[in-house]
Design an enzyme around this catalytic site. Structure first.
Site, short mmCIF file in Angstrom:
data_model
loop_
_atom_site.label_atom_id
_atom_site.label_comp_id
_atom_site.label_asym_id
_atom_site.label_seq_id
_atom_site.Cartn_x
_atom_site.Cartn_y
_atom_site.Cartn_z
N ASP A 67 0.84 -1.14 -0.09
CA ASP A 67 0.06 -0.09 -0.03
C ASP A 67 0.94 1.35 -0.04
OD1 ASP A 67 -2.24 -1.47 -0.09
OD2 ASP A 67 -3.18 -0.55 1.92
N ASP A 84 -21.74 5.06 8.77
CA ASP A 84 -22.14 4.99 7.62
C ASP A 84 -22.77 6.30 7.14
OD1 ASP A 84 -23.77 4.37 5.26
OD2 ASP A 84 -23.59 2.40 6.03
#
Length: 398
Positions: free
Chosen positions: A147, A282
């Site tokens: 990454d 969320d």
């Protein structure tokens, strides 16, 4: 046909995609969750929408990988193990050792182990995944894709912190960034969409999901990125705080009477949208509550958007403009209101999002108005495909 498997092993999970080669068609994908817990869960999607699910214990990554490969045979996805000729492993922390993807050998595994202090939740699990696949597929061409490697060559003025230089020399205290594989993928796709060599472009890529990072790309390379020494830094995220004054961290830690580890846990898992809204991590839940008049959720969304806006604005200054701004990952790919809001606030720079073009989810598209000076592109990320491309590149060099 030979097959290549791209693997992402977490502390208690193994996710994968299996590709037919050289067509790069995905023939199976899935995940095994709750490894090391009393009861695990395995799900594999394959064929024309078929799904295999099972609940059973997976004591460790080795048993999970053995189960996964056995299921590929049991479900008729492969006939024999040796059909899988290559394995690509996503690794979170490559430090300054790994500036590119590498073929895995004993030395590489040792280095990944040594770098565990930079990613204690990820590198040890990823190393377990490597060893588990090596036991079952000893002859497969194995590659590690980091990454951090895409960001490892960014200019020192952007990589280093304004702290004693010896911290960098002794402890590797620098910005490592994250999501490098995703930023590389969408940058390469942006170049194709724009019909120009990547090396000639200035791009700002926005990987906006539960974890979020923004990268300035110049001459095909990472020039600056929002995440720092760890993936905790940068913009506001689902549960991560993003940038915070270190003095505030020390002050609140003292007030709460907790350890450094507990404080980092709060910043990683109890902050961001969740902490601000006190409702949900969320974005969809927070937006719905804001639409129904929840002022705290309205504020959380304003802060979330503003932090992204600040980074894009600073990177426009650093790069001296941009050819395109790219949105990807969960929020970036699927939230048209978010893209529109950011685009509208960047109008001064010549950014203009076309509402009709932008009325789309998860589809590769230029969503900018025809007269926009800076393009806005929506590009669904595909980190697994980028891993496959790295494997093929290294195979040719081997």
């Amino acid at each position: 046909m030979s097959k290549t498997i791209a693997v992402n092993a977490g502390s208690s999970t193994v996710k994968f995609k299996l590709f037919d080669m050289p067509s790069e068609e995905v023939v199976a994908e899935g995940n095994i969750e709750r490894i090391g817990m009393d009861m695990g869960h395995a799900k594999i999607k394959y064929g024309d929408g078929q799904v295999s699910e099972e609940e059973k214990p997976f004591p460790n990554h080795g048993t999970a990988v053995s189960y996964l490969l056995d299921q590929l045979i049991n479900l008729g996805i492969v006939k024999e193990y040796h059909e899988i000729t290559a394995v690509g492993h996503r690794i979170v922390a490559g430090g300054e050792f790994f500036k590119d993807s590498v073929v895995i050998d004993d030395d590489v595994m040792q280095k990944i182990d040594e770098l565990a202090e930079y990613a204690p939740l990820h590198n040890p699990a990823e190393l377990q995944g490597i060893k588990a696949f090596k036991r079952v597929l000893p002859d497969a061409f194995a590659v590690a894709v980091f990454d951090t490697s895409f960001h490892s060559n960014m200019p020192e003025m952007n990589a280093l912190y304004s702290v004693p230089y010896e911290w960098y020399e002794k402890y590797g205290a620098r910005k490592y960034g994250a999501h490098g594989t995703s930023h590389r993928y969408v940058a390469s796709r942006a170049a194709e969409m724009l019909g120009k060599p990547l090396e000639d472009l200035k791009l700002i890529t926005c990987h906006i999901g539960a974890g979020a990072s923004i990268t300035a790309i110049k001459n095909g390379k990472s020039f600056d990125t929002s995440m720092g020494f760890s993936p905790l830094a940068g913009v506001t995220m689902a549960t991560r705080s993003g940038d915070v004054d270190p003095s505030l961290v020390a002050f609140v830690q003292s007030k709460l009477g907790i350890s450094s580890e507990e404080m980092i846990e709060l910043l990683n898992h109890k902050s961001g949208l969740l902490g601000l809204s006190e409702l949900s991590a969320d974005m969809r839940d927070v937006q719905a509550a804001a639409e129904h008049g929840n002022k705290q959720c309205e504020l959380a969304l304003e802060i979330y958007e503003n932090r992204v806006l600040k980074y894009i604005g600073s990177y426009l200054a650093e790069l001296g403009g941009a050819d395109a701004i790219v949105f990807t990952a969960g929020v970036g790919e699927n939230d048209k209101e978010f893209r529109q809001a950011i685009g509208d606030k960047l109008a001064y720079f010549g950014v203009k999002v076309d509402p009709e073009k932008n009325d789309v989810r998860g589809e590769e598209r230029d969503v900018s108005a025809d007269d926009a000076k800076i393009k806005v592109l929506l590009i669904p990320t595909n980190e697994e495909l980028m891993i496959v491309h790295d494997i093929e590149r290294l195979r040719k060099q081997a």
